[in-house]
Design a protein around this motif. Structure first.
Motif, PDB file in Angstrom:
ATOM      1  N   PRO A 125      -3.721   4.493  -3.547  1.00 34.12           N
ATOM      2  CA  PRO A 125      -4.388   4.004  -4.749  1.00 34.12           C
ATOM      3  C   PRO A 125      -4.253   2.493  -4.695  1.00 34.12           C
ATOM      4  CG  PRO A 125      -2.161   4.733  -5.157  1.00 34.12           C
ATOM      5  CD  PRO A 125      -2.459   4.918  -3.646  1.00 34.12           C
ATOM      6  N   LYS A 126      -5.318   1.816  -5.401  1.00 30.88           N
ATOM      7  CA  LYS A 126      -5.458   0.177  -5.751  1.00 30.88           C
ATOM      8  C   LYS A 126      -4.988   0.003  -6.880  1.00 30.88           C
ATOM      9  CE  LYS A 126      -7.669   0.743  -1.350  1.00 30.88           C
ATOM     10  NZ  LYS A 126      -7.500   1.987  -1.442  1.00 30.88           N
ATOM     11  N   GLY A 127      -4.272  -1.326  -6.803  1.00 27.47           N
ATOM     12  CA  GLY A 127      -3.931  -2.006  -7.866  1.00 27.47           C
ATOM     13  C   GLY A 127      -2.711  -1.468  -8.942  1.00 27.47           C
ATOM     14  N   VAL A 128      -2.120  -0.511  -8.070  1.00 25.75           N
ATOM     15  CA  VAL A 128      -1.070   0.259  -8.874  1.00 25.75           C
ATOM     16  C   VAL A 128       0.309   0.522  -7.862  1.00 25.75           C
ATOM     17  CG1 VAL A 128      -2.007   2.532  -8.618  1.00 25.75           C
ATOM     18  CG2 VAL A 128      -0.404   2.231 -10.512  1.00 25.75           C
ATOM     19  N   ARG A 178       0.872  -1.045   0.023  1.00 27.20           N
ATOM     20  CA  ARG A 178       0.079   0.107  -0.148  1.00 27.20           C
ATOM     21  C   ARG A 178       0.801   1.198  -0.061  1.00 27.20           C
ATOM     22  NH1 ARG A 178      -4.463  -0.701   4.706  1.00 27.20           N
ATOM     23  NH2 ARG A 178      -5.112   1.284   3.917  1.00 27.20           N
ATOM     24  N   TYR A 179       0.448   2.045  -0.797  1.00 28.13           N
ATOM     25  CA  TYR A 179       1.686   3.230  -1.159  1.00 28.13           C
ATOM     26  C   TYR A 179       0.767   4.604  -0.844  1.00 28.13           C
ATOM     27  CZ  TYR A 179       3.880  -0.770  -2.952  1.00 28.13           C
ATOM     28  OH  TYR A 179       4.478  -1.935  -3.233  1.00 28.13           O
ATOM     29  N   PHE A 180       1.827   5.740  -0.936  1.00 28.91           N
ATOM     30  CA  PHE A 180       1.170   6.938  -1.067  1.00 28.91           C
ATOM     31  C   PHE A 180       1.938   7.598  -2.234  1.00 28.91           C
ATOM     32  CE2 PHE A 180      -0.539  10.985   0.664  1.00 28.91           C
ATOM     33  CZ  PHE A 180       0.790  12.049   0.321  1.00 28.91           C
ATOM     34  N   HIS A 181       1.287   8.007  -3.230  1.00 24.23           N
ATOM     35  CA  HIS A 181       1.861   8.647  -4.457  1.00 24.23           C
ATOM     36  C   HIS A 181       1.965  10.048  -4.415  1.00 24.23           C
ATOM     37  CE1 HIS A 181       0.968   4.764  -6.971  1.00 24.23           C
ATOM     38  NE2 HIS A 181       1.877   4.473  -5.983  1.00 24.23           N
ATOM     39  N   SER A 182       3.001  10.612  -5.064  1.00 27.27           N
ATOM     40  CA  SER A 182       3.052  11.966  -5.007  1.00 27.27           C
ATOM     41  C   SER A 182       4.040  12.457  -6.426  1.00 27.27           C
ATOM     42  CB  SER A 182       3.973  12.813  -4.008  1.00 27.27           C
ATOM     43  OG  SER A 182       5.049  12.009  -3.723  1.00 27.27           O
ATOM     44  N   PHE A 183       3.611  13.537  -6.875  1.00 32.41           N
ATOM     45  CA  PHE A 183       4.085  14.180  -8.148  1.00 32.41           C
ATOM     46  C   PHE A 183       4.289  15.820  -7.756  1.00 32.41           C
ATOM     47  CE2 PHE A 183       4.575  12.637 -12.538  1.00 32.41           C
ATOM     48  CZ  PHE A 183       5.266  13.864 -13.038  1.00 32.41           C
ATOM     49  N   SER A 198       4.464   6.994 -10.881  1.00 32.04           N
ATOM     50  CA  SER A 198       4.551   7.446 -12.433  1.00 32.04           C
ATOM     51  C   SER A 198       3.216   6.921 -13.156  1.00 32.04           C
ATOM     52  CB  SER A 198       5.961   6.873 -12.804  1.00 32.04           C
ATOM     53  OG  SER A 198       5.834   5.648 -12.827  1.00 32.04           O
ATOM     54  N   GLU A 199       2.636   5.938 -12.541  1.00 32.61           N
ATOM     55  CA  GLU A 199       1.548   5.432 -13.194  1.00 32.61           C
ATOM     56  C   GLU A 199       0.247   6.110 -12.895  1.00 32.61           C
ATOM     57  OE1 GLU A 199       2.842   1.294 -11.518  1.00 32.61           O
ATOM     58  OE2 GLU A 199       1.371   0.709 -13.007  1.00 32.61           O
ATOM     59  N   THR A 200      -0.067   6.621 -11.799  1.00 26.79           N
ATOM     60  CA  THR A 200      -1.209   7.427 -11.258  1.00 26.79           C
ATOM     61  C   THR A 200      -1.241   8.779 -11.806  1.00 26.79           C
ATOM     62  OG1 THR A 200      -0.308   7.544  -9.085  1.00 26.79           O
ATOM     63  CG2 THR A 200      -1.867   5.659  -9.472  1.00 26.79           C
TER      64      THR A 200
END
Lengths: 87, 573
Positions: free
Chosen positions: B539-542, B514-519, B546-548
């Motif tokens: 986010p689920k399933g990723v 389980r992740y926290f994505h940032s950009f 870079s993908e989200t």
């Protein structure tokens, strides 16, 4: 002397009545103006709601579904003096 | 003398007659011309002890061309009430009021109508002008149609958490701003009630000071924000798209002016409609952009790199031996793919987002220097003009172990608010100085004078050449690495970095899946105008940011370039 004082009192009394009438009239006009301003602001708020709804609908348009595609390339060229300025 | 006396008498008589005529004329206007209106007002004074119509200042968005659009304002309409003691036909009254109120009146109306001892029961609120006027025109006995004003938010869900709302509290029945700008600028926006209904004549003699110079004029006004409604709408649309596509817990973003700290857009999803608080999920009412802290992950690496360059412990040409994994104290730190790269230069730490490389820089810096830079970056609140701003969790900066500093170098073991993050990263876009993020640019006072708020006072963290060097590195990341260089804009340099952090499991460890994505990014990199921070939580399933968030970030970049006509800053190759 007495008549002068009486006359002066009468003038003051009339002025006092005129002052009351004047301030009440002013207050009534002020209230009316303030109500009008608020009414206009409410009408503007309705228009602004429509504006935001239009922005939202523009943002959700699926251009592909309407037959548009993204441009292949974006190229900047030097401007000409007779070029149309949009902004 | 008798003649003089008579003439004075005539003069006085004339003045008295004139005064009497003035009063008669005024009486005509009051009784005949405006009679109905005053009767309505008299009804209201009797019916509602509070008396005054609700009044409050407005909050405005500011478009790119400078025009203002309301974010929060007042709507005018009517409320419908009944006087049960005078009500003759309850059924007809119910039908009429229900029609005016768009079918929202419940059958409890009849219970209220049956209480003949009551003289005033409010039935429906927020009836629009046309419907209220039609109801009033029916002149139903016992039905009162009274003027009403209420708070309205034309933009609905846009920047809802930041605009905030007014409400009554359990211990305070006054309608006050409770969240967001409504709360932060309560003193400016609140009004004392419709003071025009006070007795002006009494005020003239008992409170002459306020009549001549009203102290409220220096305080009360409208709030002009820096939020641009088109940009805000675009950001909101993109955030909801990401959140729904990946079923994230929450997705947020901030778009900020690189030089001034003015925020053009900020928002989180899920959100709520300010005009329908009854349907709002209470969990969405707070503002996570200023209140919540997150471990942002690899977007911290540019700050680690900048700290190393600024302190002089590394140069862009410095190399190190990347072994894929290192053992520090009792822990193991690895690159995302566990692979070793051999001897590589500093650029690759950002291009390939290497944890081992970031840890290496932290070790070179040493705890004292690392602590110094990160305390400057995150040790203070931003002072943004939104309530309840949170503080960063920086306890690991006091750790005696190197592993904590290594973790912090790639954004784990350190939690900051999104607004702190964008302020810190914004230093790279502003010559090494952190701006003061803010949402309000000016107060438009009721007296007509606009009072600009002073948000100057940037704090210097890095040297300008350090910021320029890191900007150059991040531009290479965009041009060669993100989406394999497909998002490169040949005529516009864009600096950016992705971040993927593991979420904490609440027991001192991290989830593996389980992740926290940032950009984060800014452009034009050579002279930045816009700074963008995006994140999506769980986010689920990723796996990777870079993908989200890549397509969302560049959608916003292209939108801003077009909307603000940002000229190119480099020639196409």
């Amino acid at each position: 002397m007495v008549s002068l004082l009486l006359a002066g009192n009468a003038v003051l009394a009339v002025c006092y009545l005129a002052l009351i009438a004047g301030t009440m009239a002013f207050a009534a006009i002020e209230v009316e103006f303030a109500e009008n301003v608020r009414g206009d602001e409410a009408q503007v708020a309705q228009l602004e709601s429509q504006y935001f709804a239009k922005i939202a609908s523009i943002n959700t348009i699926d251009y592909v579904a309407h037959g548009y595609v993204k441009p292949m390339a974006l190229i900047y060229v030097p401007s000409r003096t007779d070029a149309l300025t949009i902004r | 003398m008798r003649a003089a006396f008579r003439s004075r008498l005539r003069l006085i008589l004339a003045l008295l007659i004139l005064g009497g005529l003035l009063i008669l004329v005024r009486l005509y206007f009051v009784q005949v011309v405006n009679g109905e209106e005053y009767a309505l007002k008299a009804d209201r004074q009797y019916a509602s002890a509070a008396g005054a119509l609700y009044d409050r200042g407005s909050i405005y968005f500011t478009r790119a061309d400078g025009t203002q659009v309301s974010a929060a304002t007042l709507s005018t309409g009517f409320l419908a009430a009944i006087n049960p003691s005078q009500l003759k036909d309850a059924t007809a009254a119910y039908a009429a009021i229900d029609q005016a109120a768009s079918g929202t009146v419940s059958r409890a109306f009849f219970d209220a109508a049956a209480t003949s001892s009551s003289v005033y029961v409010e039935i429906a609120h927020h009836i629009d002008q046309a419907s209220g006027a039609a109801l009033a025109a029916k002149k139903l006995p016992g039905v009162l149609v009274l003027r009403e004003r209420w708070r309205t938010y034309p933009a609905g869900t846009l920047a809802a958490q930041s605009i905030g709302f007014i409400a009554q509290a359990a211990d305070d029945t006054e309608l006050k701003g409770r969240t967001g700008l409504e709360s932060e600028y309560e003193g400016t926006l609140s009004r004392d009630g419709d003071s025009l209904y006070k007795n002006f004549f009494a005020e003239l003699f008992s409170n002459i000071g306020n009549v001549v110079v009203d102290a409220r004029d220096a305080r009360q006004g409208d709030v002009a924000t820096t939020i641009e409604p088109m940009v805000e709408a675009r950001l909101a649309e993109d955030l909801s798209g990401v959140n729904e596509k990946y079923s994230s817990k929450e997705t947020g973003g901030i778009i900020m002016d690189a030089k001034t700290g003015a925020i053009y857009a900020l928002g989180t999803f899920p959100t709520f409609d300010l005009n329908d608080l009854g349907s709002a999920d209470p969990a969405t009412l707070e503002n996570p952009l200023v209140q919540n802290v997150y471990e942002f992950g690899s977007i911290m690496k540019p700050l680690t790199m900048a700290s190393g360059l600024d302190a002089g412990v590394i140069t862009p040409a410095t190399t190190y031996d990347d072994t894929g994994c290192i053992h520090v104290d009792t822990a193991t730190i690895c690159n995302y793919d566990l692979k070793a790269r051999g001897v590589i230069p500093m650029q690759q730490i950002l291009s390939q987002s290497l944890n081992v490389g970031a840890s290496w820089i932290a070790t070179k810096l040493g705890p004292t220097e690392f602590r110094s830079y990160f305390t400057k970056l995150f040790g203070t609140k931003t002072g943004i003009d939104l309530p309840a701003e949170g503080s960063a969790l920086l306890s690991n900066l006091k750790s005696p172990r190197q592993v904590e500093f290594d973790n912090m170098s790639f954004g784990q073991g350190i939690a900051v608010t999104p607004v702190q993050m964008v302020r810190a990263l914004g230093a790279l876009a502003n010559g090494g100085s952190m701006t003061r993020p803010h949402v309000v640019s000016a107060i438009d006072l009721d007296s007509g004078i606009p009072r600009d708020l002073d948000w100057s006072g940037a704090s210097t963290v890095f040297k300008p050449e350090t910021a320029a060097e890191v900007s150059s590195m991040l531009t290479v990341v965009v041009d060669t690495k993100i989406a394999n260089g497909k998002e490169k804009i040949p005529t516009m340099s864009v600096a950016a970095k992705t971040g993927t952090a593991q979420l904490t499991d609440g027991h001192g460890g991290y989830y593996k899946d389980r992740y926290f994505h940032s950009f984060f990014g800014y452009f034009p990199a050579t002279n930045p105008r816009f700074v963008i921070l995006l994140y999506t939580n769980d986010p689920k399933g990723v796996e990777y940011a870079s993908e989200t968030l890549t397509s969302t970030f560049f959608d916003l970049v292209h939108f801003l370039i077009g909307y603000y006509a940002v000229p190119p800053d480099r020639a196409a190759a």
